[in-house]
Design a protein around this motif. Structure first.
Motif, PDB file in Angstrom:
ATOM      1  N   ARG A 263       0.826  -1.123   0.015  1.00  0.00           N
ATOM      2  CA  ARG A 263       0.143  -0.184  -0.076  1.00  0.00           C
ATOM      3  C   ARG A 263       0.827   1.110   0.001  1.00  0.00           C
ATOM      4  O   ARG A 263       0.696   2.210  -0.621  1.00  0.00           O
TER       5      ARG A 263
ATOM      6  N   ALA B 231       0.657   4.094  -2.787  1.00  0.00           N
ATOM      7  CA  ALA B 231       0.468   5.475  -2.328  1.00  0.00           C
ATOM      8  C   ALA B 231       1.620   6.576  -2.799  1.00  0.00           C
ATOM      9  O   ALA B 231       1.202   7.459  -3.144  1.00  0.00           O
TER      10      ALA B 231
ATOM     11  N   ALA C 162       0.841   7.000  -6.377  1.00  0.00           N
ATOM     12  CA  ALA C 162      -0.225   7.876  -6.734  1.00  0.00           C
ATOM     13  C   ALA C 162      -0.141   9.363  -6.342  1.00  0.00           C
ATOM     14  O   ALA C 162      -0.419  10.226  -7.044  1.00  0.00           O
TER      15      ALA C 162
ATOM     16  N   GLY D 217       4.416   9.920   0.189  1.00  0.00           N
ATOM     17  CA  GLY D 217       3.587   8.832   0.016  1.00  0.00           C
ATOM     18  C   GLY D 217       3.567   7.615   0.385  1.00  0.00           C
ATOM     19  O   GLY D 217       3.049   6.976   0.989  1.00  0.00           O
TER      20      GLY D 217
ATOM     21  N   GLY E 150       1.297   6.385   3.026  1.00  0.00           N
ATOM     22  CA  GLY E 150       0.670   5.029   2.605  1.00  0.00           C
ATOM     23  C   GLY E 150       0.931   3.775   3.365  1.00  0.00           C
ATOM     24  O   GLY E 150      -0.184   3.123   3.759  1.00  0.00           O
TER      25      GLY E 150
ATOM     26  N   GLY F  68      -1.544   3.983   6.142  1.00  0.00           N
ATOM     27  CA  GLY F  68      -3.009   3.754   5.472  1.00  0.00           C
ATOM     28  C   GLY F  68      -3.468   5.086   4.857  1.00  0.00           C
ATOM     29  O   GLY F  68      -2.827   5.906   4.622  1.00  0.00           O
ATOM     30  N   TRP F  69      -4.631   4.769   4.015  1.00  0.00           N
ATOM     31  CA  TRP F  69      -5.112   5.691   3.057  1.00  0.00           C
ATOM     32  C   TRP F  69      -5.274   6.851   3.910  1.00  0.00           C
ATOM     33  O   TRP F  69      -5.310   7.951   3.139  1.00  0.00           O
TER      34      TRP F  69
ATOM     35  N   LEU G 168      -2.497   9.149   4.153  1.00  0.00           N
ATOM     36  CA  LEU G 168      -2.170   9.614   2.948  1.00  0.00           C
ATOM     37  C   LEU G 168      -2.916  11.007   2.598  1.00  0.00           C
ATOM     38  O   LEU G 168      -2.486  12.064   2.198  1.00  0.00           O
ATOM     39  N   ILE G 169      -4.391  10.549   2.756  1.00  0.00           N
ATOM     40  CA  ILE G 169      -5.385  11.714   2.415  1.00  0.00           C
ATOM     41  C   ILE G 169      -5.037  12.888   3.153  1.00  0.00           C
ATOM     42  O   ILE G 169      -5.206  13.942   2.726  1.00  0.00           O
TER      43      ILE G 169
ATOM     44  N   GLN H 284      -4.734   8.883  10.615  1.00  0.00           N
ATOM     45  CA  GLN H 284      -5.480   7.593  10.788  1.00  0.00           C
ATOM     46  C   GLN H 284      -6.611   7.815  11.969  1.00  0.00           C
ATOM     47  O   GLN H 284      -7.634   7.362  11.601  1.00  0.00           O
TER      48      GLN H 284
END
Length: 382
Positions: A154, A158, A161, A189, A193, A196-197, A200-201, A248
């Motif tokens: 992941r 990430a 991405a 990233g 990542g 966790g997503w 990242l966001i 997170q």
């Protein structure tokens, strides 16, 4: 245990911070960070071991070179302190885990990159490009040990991405940022990542948010214009720190409307109806409770509104209701006490008897006037 780990990492961070100062000074100039040893930037005199103790040597020498008495910038101890603090914060956040060295490396390289970007407005490839294999290895080893290869994969996804996202931004608006930011984004990233997503966001968004806030503040103060170029690397790194520490957690909480039988009396039907009317403009609304996803009970979705049964959270609801009742009771007590105090103040100053006397006199005057009016009417009638 965590306190011992944090203390050790603080001391270790101070030592690494001293080396980070060397990196900040030499890498942009294309000099070796290994040789020669540390020296005064003014007289080039080599520094003895006693003059190379992080922070303490600068304090004892009162910020001056022992040989030429030239002033030494406060940035040197500031970088050492910042690195030590970041190491301590990350140690407290992660604890003694295999991933800790990877994030300590990120902290050290991040301080160096932020300072260099502020100085020369560029992010050297000599620091960003080697960080890719370092991140892959330092995070890959824990993934192998713990069997969490999913997190490692992941992280790679990430990183790709975020790199692609920044690359597209540069293509669309080349003046907005440099390609050094694009190369740094892939490294950040990977680290975000891996966690966790959500990290990242949050971390990616926080970088833009912090840059916008600082840029807007400088414009309001008249220190920057709409065309003023600001180095974006420091904001990317700050946003990454936010994502690592709180990403997170922020992504793991839903802002919800609690509209079950046990909670409707607490929040009121009106609040739910108003939120439902506004849901086209706001995807989520906070009315009463924020429930962590890892403990959420049975959930049913209605468009963008989450309906929760809170049988397992009855203690939370009861506590909130008791707090509200206590607040209302306290407010009523304060109002009653205020009224009683005001009446007592009036009574002490004999205001109440005077008001009563005036009312009695006014009644007597009205009665007298009424009697006069009756006599006049009686005479007219006769």
């Amino acid at each position: 245990m965590n306190w011992l780990l944090m203390a050790f990492c603080t001391a270790f961070g101070l030592i690494i911070g001293s080396f980070v100062n060397v990196v900040i000074h030499r890498v942009p100039a294309g000099l070796s960070v290994v040789t020669p040893g540390s020296a005064c930037p003014q007289c080039s005199a080599s520094l003895a071991a006693r003059d190379n103790i992080p922070v303490l040597s600068w304090v004892l020498l009162r910020g001056r070179c022992r040989h030429c008495q030239a002033s030494i910038s406060t940035r040197y101890p500031a970088v050492e302190l910042l690195t030590g603090v970041l190491f301590a914060v990350l140690a407290g956040h992660f604890g003694l885990v295999w991933e800790l060295p990877a994030y300590l490396y990120l902290a050290a390289i991040g301080v160096a990159l932020a300072a260099i970007d502020l100085d020369v407005r560029r992010l050297p490839d000599a620091l960003t490009l080697p960080s890719y294999p370092v991140a892959i290895v330092l995070l890959g080893v824990p993934a192998l040990i713990s069997g969490s290869s999913g997190a490692w994969l992941r992280g790679l996804a990430a990183g790709a991405a975020l790199f692609l996202f920044y690359f597209l931004l540069v293509l669309i608006y080349p003046k907005g940022m440099g390609f050094g930011d694009v190369k740094l984004s892939g490294v950040l990233g990977i680290y975000l990542g891996y966690l966790g997503w959500g990290a990242l966001i949050v971390g990616g968004f926080a970088g833009f948010a912090l840059g916008g806030v600082v840029g807007g503040g400088l414009m309001l103060l008249g220190r920057a214009g709409r065309k003023t170029a600001l180095p974006f690397g420091p904001f990317m790194l700050l946003g990454t720190l936010v994502g690592i520490l709180w990403g997170q957690a922020l992504a793991g909480f839903d802002i919800i409307i609690s509209c079950t039988a046990s909670s409707l009396p607490l929040i009121g039907l009106g609040a739910v109806e108003r939120a439902l009317q506004r849901r086209r403009h706001r995807p989520m609304f906070m009315v009463d409770l924020a429930v962590p996803r890892d403990i959420e009970p049975e959930v049913k979705s209605l468009d963008d509104v989450y309906l929760y049964t809170v049988d397992d959270l009855s203690g939370v609801v009861q506590t909130a209701q008791a707090n509200r009742q206590a607040a209302v009771a306290q407010a009523e007590a304060i109002i009653d006490a205020g009224v009683q105090s005001f009446v007592h103040w009036l009574d002490q100053r004999h205001v109440v008897p005077v008001i009563k006397q005036l009312n009695e006199q006014a009644d007597l005057w009205r009665q007298a006037e009424l009697a006069k009016a009756k006599k006049i009417l009686a005479r007219g009638g006769s």
